[in-house]
Design a protein around this motif. Structure first.
Motif, PDB file in Angstrom:
ATOM      1  N   VAL A  65      -7.483   6.428  10.533  1.00 36.92           N
ATOM      2  CA  VAL A  65      -6.703   5.842  10.361  1.00 36.92           C
ATOM      3  C   VAL A  65      -6.821   4.689  10.802  1.00 36.92           C
ATOM      4  CG1 VAL A  65      -4.769   7.670  10.139  1.00 36.92           C
ATOM      5  CG2 VAL A  65      -5.580   7.340  12.404  1.00 36.92           C
ATOM      6  N   ALA A  66      -7.784   4.203  11.799  1.00 34.55           N
ATOM      7  CA  ALA A  66      -8.308   3.628  12.260  1.00 34.55           C
ATOM      8  C   ALA A  66      -8.297   1.878  11.317  1.00 34.55           C
ATOM      9  CB  ALA A  66     -10.349   3.484  12.954  1.00 34.55           C
ATOM     10  N   ASN A  67      -7.968   2.207  10.033  1.00 33.77           N
ATOM     11  CA  ASN A  67      -7.574   1.027   9.175  1.00 33.77           C
ATOM     12  C   ASN A  67      -7.849   1.470   8.101  1.00 33.77           C
ATOM     13  OD1 ASN A  67     -10.631   1.338   8.094  1.00 33.77           O
ATOM     14  ND2 ASN A  67     -11.256   0.143   9.628  1.00 33.77           N
ATOM     15  N   LEU A  68      -7.306   0.801   6.867  1.00 31.26           N
ATOM     16  CA  LEU A  68      -6.843   1.734   5.582  1.00 31.26           C
ATOM     17  C   LEU A  68      -8.286   1.617   4.933  1.00 31.26           C
ATOM     18  CD1 LEU A  68      -4.985   1.712   3.398  1.00 31.26           C
ATOM     19  CD2 LEU A  68      -4.563  -0.478   3.014  1.00 31.26           C
ATOM     20  N   LYS A  69      -8.505   0.597   5.031  1.00 33.87           N
ATOM     21  CA  LYS A  69     -10.349   1.773   4.761  1.00 33.87           C
ATOM     22  C   LYS A  69     -10.870   2.947   4.861  1.00 33.87           C
ATOM     23  CE  LYS A  69     -15.924  -0.319   3.583  1.00 33.87           C
ATOM     24  NZ  LYS A  69     -15.773  -1.668   3.906  1.00 33.87           N
ATOM     25  N   SER A  70     -11.001   2.559   6.700  1.00 35.17           N
ATOM     26  CA  SER A  70     -11.428   4.103   6.387  1.00 35.17           C
ATOM     27  C   SER A  70      -9.882   5.047   5.848  1.00 35.17           C
ATOM     28  CB  SER A  70     -11.067   4.466   8.386  1.00 35.17           C
ATOM     29  OG  SER A  70     -12.387   3.512   8.502  1.00 35.17           O
ATOM     30  N   LEU A  71      -9.478   4.749   6.270  1.00 36.41           N
ATOM     31  CA  LEU A  71      -7.996   6.233   4.916  1.00 36.41           C
ATOM     32  C   LEU A  71      -8.616   6.162   3.672  1.00 36.41           C
ATOM     33  CD1 LEU A  71      -5.811   7.674   5.340  1.00 36.41           C
ATOM     34  CD2 LEU A  71      -4.392   5.869   5.233  1.00 36.41           C
ATOM     35  N   LEU A  72      -9.003   5.791   2.952  1.00 40.48           N
ATOM     36  CA  LEU A  72      -8.969   5.488   1.730  1.00 40.48           C
ATOM     37  C   LEU A  72     -10.155   6.072   1.373  1.00 40.48           C
ATOM     38  CD1 LEU A  72      -7.391   2.660   0.455  1.00 40.48           C
ATOM     39  CD2 LEU A  72      -6.178   4.178   0.037  1.00 40.48           C
ATOM     40  N   GLN A  73     -11.029   6.022   2.402  1.00 41.60           N
ATOM     41  CA  GLN A  73     -12.569   7.240   2.142  1.00 41.60           C
ATOM     42  C   GLN A  73     -12.168   8.115   2.286  1.00 41.60           C
ATOM     43  OE1 GLN A  73     -15.011   4.346   4.588  1.00 41.60           O
ATOM     44  NE2 GLN A  73     -15.130   2.733   2.371  1.00 41.60           N
ATOM     45  N   THR A  74     -11.190   8.805   2.831  1.00 42.41           N
ATOM     46  CA  THR A  74     -11.119  10.354   2.858  1.00 42.41           C
ATOM     47  C   THR A  74     -10.414  11.329   1.674  1.00 42.41           C
ATOM     48  OG1 THR A  74      -8.809  10.013   3.876  1.00 42.41           O
ATOM     49  CG2 THR A  74     -10.557  10.037   5.740  1.00 42.41           C
ATOM     50  N   ASP A  75     -10.154  11.790   2.042  1.00 41.76           N
ATOM     51  CA  ASP A  75     -10.034  12.561   0.737  1.00 41.76           C
ATOM     52  C   ASP A  75      -8.346  12.179   0.399  1.00 41.76           C
ATOM     53  OD1 ASP A  75      -7.342  14.742   0.064  1.00 41.76           O
ATOM     54  OD2 ASP A  75      -9.513  15.667   0.259  1.00 41.76           O
ATOM     55  N   LYS A  76      -8.070  11.550  -0.869  1.00 40.58           N
ATOM     56  CA  LYS A  76      -7.396  10.862  -1.605  1.00 40.58           C
ATOM     57  C   LYS A  76      -6.390  11.613  -1.728  1.00 40.58           C
ATOM     58  CE  LYS A  76     -10.513   8.192  -3.009  1.00 40.58           C
ATOM     59  NZ  LYS A  76     -11.048   7.328  -1.390  1.00 40.58           N
ATOM     60  N   GLU A  77      -5.819  12.652  -1.344  1.00 38.17           N
ATOM     61  CA  GLU A  77      -4.900  13.668  -1.595  1.00 38.17           C
ATOM     62  C   GLU A  77      -4.306  13.046   0.019  1.00 38.17           C
ATOM     63  OE1 GLU A  77      -2.833  14.442  -3.560  1.00 38.17           O
ATOM     64  OE2 GLU A  77      -3.854  13.426  -5.299  1.00 38.17           O
ATOM     65  N   LYS A  78      -4.687  13.668   1.312  1.00 44.24           N
ATOM     66  CA  LYS A  78      -4.462  13.457   2.024  1.00 44.24           C
ATOM     67  C   LYS A  78      -3.846  11.868   2.419  1.00 44.24           C
ATOM     68  CE  LYS A  78      -4.602  17.641   4.323  1.00 44.24           C
ATOM     69  NZ  LYS A  78      -3.342  17.856   4.504  1.00 44.24           N
ATOM     70  N   ALA A  79      -4.867  10.735   1.930  1.00 47.72           N
ATOM     71  CA  ALA A  79      -4.348   9.616   2.377  1.00 47.72           C
ATOM     72  C   ALA A  79      -3.024   9.108   1.737  1.00 47.72           C
ATOM     73  CB  ALA A  79      -5.690   8.865   1.801  1.00 47.72           C
ATOM     74  N   LYS A  80      -2.782   9.918   0.683  1.00 48.02           N
ATOM     75  CA  LYS A  80      -1.630   9.252  -0.335  1.00 48.02           C
ATOM     76  C   LYS A  80      -0.816   9.734  -0.139  1.00 48.02           C
ATOM     77  CE  LYS A  80       0.903  10.279  -4.551  1.00 48.02           C
ATOM     78  NZ  LYS A  80       0.663  10.965  -6.432  1.00 48.02           N
ATOM     79  N   GLU A  81      -0.766  11.182   0.690  1.00 48.98           N
ATOM     80  CA  GLU A  81       0.159  11.974   1.756  1.00 48.98           C
ATOM     81  C   GLU A  81       0.717  11.069   2.650  1.00 48.98           C
ATOM     82  OE1 GLU A  81       0.376  15.835   4.278  1.00 48.98           O
ATOM     83  OE2 GLU A  81      -0.207  16.192   2.428  1.00 48.98           O
ATOM     84  N   LEU A  82      -0.452  10.409   3.592  1.00 48.35           N
ATOM     85  CA  LEU A  82      -0.061   9.872   4.574  1.00 48.35           C
ATOM     86  C   LEU A  82       0.762   8.383   4.462  1.00 48.35           C
ATOM     87  CD1 LEU A  82      -0.670   8.963   7.291  1.00 48.35           C
ATOM     88  CD2 LEU A  82      -2.449   7.910   7.439  1.00 48.35           C
ATOM     89  N   ILE A  83       0.279   7.565   3.496  1.00 49.26           N
ATOM     90  CA  ILE A  83       1.238   6.862   2.935  1.00 49.26           C
ATOM     91  C   ILE A  83       1.783   7.103   3.049  1.00 49.26           C
ATOM     92  CG2 ILE A  83       0.178   4.455   1.302  1.00 49.26           C
ATOM     93  CD1 ILE A  83      -2.768   5.269   1.964  1.00 49.26           C
ATOM     94  N   THR A  84       2.359   7.379   1.777  1.00 48.90           N
ATOM     95  CA  THR A  84       3.448   8.034   1.456  1.00 48.90           C
ATOM     96  C   THR A  84       4.695   8.357   2.254  1.00 48.90           C
ATOM     97  OG1 THR A  84       2.833   9.053  -1.273  1.00 48.90           O
ATOM     98  CG2 THR A  84       5.277   9.192  -0.169  1.00 48.90           C
ATOM     99  N   GLY A  85       4.168   9.330   3.042  1.00 46.47           N
ATOM    100  CA  GLY A  85       4.537  10.080   4.749  1.00 46.47           C
ATOM    101  C   GLY A  85       5.216   8.495   5.631  1.00 46.47           C
ATOM    102  N   LEU A  86       4.234   6.838   5.471  1.00 49.16           N
ATOM    103  CA  LEU A  86       4.150   5.628   6.073  1.00 49.16           C
ATOM    104  C   LEU A  86       5.186   5.021   5.667  1.00 49.16           C
ATOM    105  CD1 LEU A  86       1.028   4.948   7.163  1.00 49.16           C
ATOM    106  CD2 LEU A  86       2.695   5.490   8.783  1.00 49.16           C
ATOM    107  N   LYS A  87       5.813   5.135   3.989  1.00 46.40           N
ATOM    108  CA  LYS A  87       6.008   4.531   3.110  1.00 46.40           C
ATOM    109  C   LYS A  87       7.481   4.829   3.782  1.00 46.40           C
ATOM    110  CE  LYS A  87       8.136   3.128  -1.147  1.00 46.40           C
ATOM    111  NZ  LYS A  87       8.002   3.490  -3.251  1.00 46.40           N
ATOM    112  N   SER A  88       8.335   5.992   4.044  1.00 43.18           N
ATOM    113  CA  SER A  88       9.432   7.009   3.722  1.00 43.18           C
ATOM    114  C   SER A  88       9.891   6.872   5.612  1.00 43.18           C
ATOM    115  CB  SER A  88       8.947   8.136   3.579  1.00 43.18           C
ATOM    116  OG  SER A  88       9.078   9.182   2.645  1.00 43.18           O
ATOM    117  N   GLU A  89       9.052   6.634   5.905  1.00 42.37           N
ATOM    118  CA  GLU A  89       9.183   6.156   6.811  1.00 42.37           C
ATOM    119  C   GLU A  89       9.864   5.161   8.227  1.00 42.37           C
ATOM    120  OE1 GLU A  89       9.711   7.768  11.648  1.00 42.37           O
ATOM    121  OE2 GLU A  89       9.690   9.091   9.946  1.00 42.37           O
ATOM    122  N   ALA A  90       9.137   4.435   6.995  1.00 38.81           N
ATOM    123  CA  ALA A  90       9.642   2.981   6.956  1.00 38.81           C
ATOM    124  C   ALA A  90      11.205   2.458   6.530  1.00 38.81           C
ATOM    125  CB  ALA A  90       8.715   1.830   6.515  1.00 38.81           C
ATOM    126  N   LEU A  91      11.295   3.640   5.186  1.00 37.80           N
ATOM    127  CA  LEU A  91      12.478   2.954   4.838  1.00 37.80           C
ATOM    128  C   LEU A  91      13.474   3.983   5.584  1.00 37.80           C
ATOM    129  CD1 LEU A  91      11.331   4.217   0.950  1.00 37.80           C
ATOM    130  CD2 LEU A  91      12.433   1.622   2.058  1.00 37.80           C
TER     131      LEU A  91
END
Length: 122
Positions: A65-91
């Motif tokens: 989670v150091a930056n978006l590029k690093s996150l997108l190089q990890t497991d895609k489902e985990k990355a999507k889950e984290l980004i979706t969670g960030l969006k929900s939290e932001a809302l």
């Protein structure tokens, strides 16, 4: 540049701590997976940072989670889950901000939500 790196170290420290260890002057709210903190250098009346909680069972590491590029190089489902969670939290935070706007000022205005794809202070 040195103070910029120390600010990133502070954010890392917050992400690794329990919510009960963060002062109220720093922590706006917390949930199971995220901390929302007051931005130390706000660019608007309401400016917060949402940090993923770095726990052993989170499914991602500090390096991921150091930056978006690093996150997108990890497991895609985990990355999507984290980004979706960030969006929900932001809302959720946005709702609280709008309630505060109405309470303080009697009306609300647009709230922008975005990601720092790379640390903004480096």
């Amino acid at each position: 540049m040195e103070s910029d790196m120390s600010n990133l170290t502070i954010l890392r420290t917050y992400a690794l701590k329990g919510a009960d260890k963060l002062p109220s002057s720093v922590l706006f709210r917390s949930s199971e997976n995220f901390y929302t903190i007051f931005d130390a250098y706000p660019k608007s009346t309401f400016h917060f940072l949402i940090l993923p909680r770095l726990r052993d069972d989170a499914g991602y590491s500090e390096r991921n989670v150091a930056n978006l590029k690093s996150l997108l190089q990890t497991d895609k489902e985990k990355a999507k889950e984290l980004i979706t969670g960030l969006k929900s939290e932001a809302l959720e935070v946005k709702k609280e901000i709008e309630e505060e706007m109405v309470e303080r000022y009697g009306f609300k205005w647009d709230v922008w939500i975005g990601f720092h794809a790379v640390p903004s202070m480096v």
